[in-house]
Design a protein around this motif. Structure first.
Motif, short mmCIF file in Angstrom:
data_model
loop_
_atom_site.label_atom_id
_atom_site.label_comp_id
_atom_site.label_asym_id
_atom_site.label_seq_id
_atom_site.Cartn_x
_atom_site.Cartn_y
_atom_site.Cartn_z
N GLY A 104 25.19 14.24 30.74
CA GLY A 104 23.88 13.83 31.22
C GLY A 104 24.00 12.73 32.26
O GLY A 104 24.97 11.96 32.29
N LYS A 105 23.01 12.63 33.10
CA LYS A 105 23.08 11.73 34.25
C LYS A 105 23.16 10.27 33.84
O LYS A 105 23.94 9.49 34.40
N ASP A 106 22.35 9.86 32.86
CA ASP A 106 22.34 8.44 32.49
C ASP A 106 23.69 7.99 31.97
O ASP A 106 24.20 6.93 32.35
N ARG A 107 24.28 8.79 31.09
CA ARG A 107 25.57 8.40 30.52
C ARG A 107 26.69 8.59 31.55
O ARG A 107 27.69 7.88 31.51
N ALA A 108 26.53 9.54 32.45
CA ALA A 108 27.52 9.69 33.52
C ALA A 108 27.58 8.44 34.37
O ALA A 108 28.66 8.02 34.81
N ILE A 109 26.44 7.82 34.60
CA ILE A 109 26.40 6.57 35.35
C ILE A 109 27.20 5.49 34.63
O ILE A 109 28.02 4.78 35.22
N ALA A 110 26.98 5.37 33.31
CA ALA A 110 27.69 4.35 32.52
C ALA A 110 29.19 4.60 32.52
O ALA A 110 29.99 3.66 32.67
N LEU A 111 29.60 5.86 32.37
CA LEU A 111 31.02 6.19 32.34
C LEU A 111 31.66 5.96 33.70
O LEU A 111 32.79 5.44 33.80
#
Length: 513
Positions: free
Chosen positions: A126-133
């Motif tokens: 997902g986009k939100d967690r991809a940002i964090a990773l």
């Protein structure tokens, strides 16, 4: 009649083409059920380990193997060094009275890696967690540069670079352009520039085989020299606490040794004797399942190839150690950095190009390298043919003559099903070991899927914080470590949780490749 037979033969050939990858993966899946074993005693020799900055560390051993330790770290690479650094540089003073590092071969075999790609992460988490990773990965750049620059690790050649992705087919370039446009609003701090075909030729001196390019900020360093400098400093500062034992492979781990001293439930049997430990840290990446059978098909080794090459005499002078590259084609890619000129050479001299990749260029498109843990000879000829020719292909006619392969070697990667590292405590259902003394445990930091330089250091630092019980502490920033509580900067997706282990089977890997 001949026409009918030809048609039937064609059908058979087509069926084989469809079935072969499935059958090849089935063979790899079967191989992955077995132990990878200990690292082979005679591996191929990497360029990185020549002229070690601390020769005495290469085959370092204590006069006697420590008998009882608070922490035994298996593996002396960057993740193991980060765990030791994190534990020994505790903000409250070291709570570890004795630590041993057990390494099967010479200290730190050295490795190179590549940056992560946001669109792949976005597809699966997902986009939100991809940002964090992605931000976690990118945090390595600033922290490692700061650590090297502020503490004087000059031998590591740590530097910020502009990296340039070169695309050898139109579809890959179109996907990259789409990915950049998708990433820009989500990660505005990431400045990426798209270069169309003619622009790339003019800016970077590429040949007509390159359909376009994308450039952005990245970093480069000499990982072997970085890690061995860390070990040298830790051994010097904590010589009464830390022992480094190379050529001491761990053959087995048991919690049922009747001779185990009270409070040291783990018996690590090595070729030089037995070490009893409160805590065991598995920092062996692709080899982790050798000592933890429950990790088979959860962390799977894979053989990859690396090379050092001399540039051709027409390779553009504008390039150098300030730039790195990826060459991308379909589902494959290669990664390249350029070293500074050797000591004594003129500034105009071109440094060696360090190129790795070609994983999908084997006879079975890389599947024959999956679940392979032997990094000795021979190397794969088709992979070598590819990595020897990809740069002349990308830059011709601006390559010239006189370039070529200086050295090639292989290394073992560790793949997880979701292509993310495993970090944290290992449950007894995975280790198969349940010590009666619970004041300790088995821990892991492994499974970097070929991207170790943007996962391993902070993953190891995080594990050190967890093992020492400081995950809920608001820690000050320190060299190589961010400020704050662990949850402020460490992604929860990386924890070796029970739920993650349940879905970690290798059979789910192809959808992530």
């Amino acid at each position: 009649m001949g026409t009918v037979l030809s048609a039937l033969a064609g059908i058979g050939s087509s069926a084989r083409m469809l079935l072969t990858p499935i059958l090849d993966f089935a063979k790899a899946y079967e191989r992955a059920a077995f132990s990878p074993g200990s690292p082979v005693s005679i591996p191929t020799t990497p360029y990185w380990t020549r002229d070690p900055p601390y020769p005495d560390l290469v085959k370092h051993q204590s006069a006697e193997l420590p008998r009882e330790v608070d922490v035994a770290i298996i593996g002396s690479g960057i993740s193991g060094a980060a765990v030791a650094h994190s534990l020994l540089h505790s903000s409250k003073g070291s709570s570890v009275e004795k630590m041993v590092v057990l390494e099967a071969r010479d200290i730190c075999s050295g490795a190179t890696a590549r940056n992560g790609v946001y669109p792949r992460l976005a597809k699966h988490v997902g986009k939100d967690r991809a940002i964090a990773l992605t931000r976690f990965q990118r945090k390595h750049l600033d922290l490692l540069l700061e650590l090297c620059n502020t503490t004087g690790i000059d031998a590591a050649e740590a530097r910020e670079v502009e990296t340039v992705d070169l695309f050898l087919d139109s579809a890959s370039f179109a996907d990259a352009v789409k990915g950049v446009k998708e990433t820009e609003p989500m990660l505005p701090e990431e400045e990426m520039k798209i270069w169309e075909r003619e622009e790339a030729q003019k800016k970077f001196g590429t040949g007509p085989s390159v359909y376009g390019a994308v450039s952005y900020r990245a970093g480069a360093l000499w990982p072997y020299r970085f890690v061995t400098t860390i070990w040298h400093r830790l051994l010097t500062q904590y010589h009464d606490i830390l022992a480094i034992e190379t050529h001491t492979p761990v053959e087995s781990i048991s919690t049922e040794d009747p001779e185990a001293p009270r409070g040291y439930p783990y018996a690590l049997r090595t070729t030089r004797g037995t070490v009893y430990a409160r805590n065991v840290v598995h920092a062996t990446n692709g080899f982790a399942s050798h000592l933890v059978p429950g990790l088979r098909r959860k962390i799977t080794p894979a053989k990859a190839h690396m090379s050092a090459q001399k540039p051709g005499n027409l390779f553009p002078e504008q390039h150098g150690p300030h730039r790195s590259w990826s060459v991308i084609y379909g589902d494959g890619f290669d990664y390249v950095t350029q070293r500074p000129p050797e000591h004594g050479e003129s500034r105009q001299s071109q440094g060696d190009l360090m190129l790795g990749g070609g994983f999908v260029c084997t006879l079975n498109r890389g599947i024959d390298m999956l679940a392979v843990s032997d990094d000795g000879a021979p190397l794969d000829g088709m992979t070598l043919a590819h990595i020897s020719g990809v740069l002349p292909a990308a830059f011709s006619p601006n390559w010239g003559v006189g370039g070529g392969l200086r050295q090639a070697w292989s290394g073992i990667l560790g793949f997880t099903r979701d292509m993310l590292p495993l970090v944290g405590r290992l449950d007894k259902t995975v280790t198969g070991r349940a010590p009666s003394d619970v004041n300790g445990g088995e821990w892991i930091v492994a499974g970097f899927a070929g991207e170790g330089m943007v996962w391993s250091w902070l993953s190891g630092m995080a594990l050190g914080i967890i093992v020492s019980g400081r995950e809920n502490s608001d820690l000050d920033a320190a060299p190589g470590r961010p400020a704050g509580r662990l949850a402020d900067w460490f992604p929860h997706e990386l924890y070796a949780s029970k739920d993650r282990m349940k879905s970690a089977d290798l059979s789910n890997l192809p959808s992530h490749l």
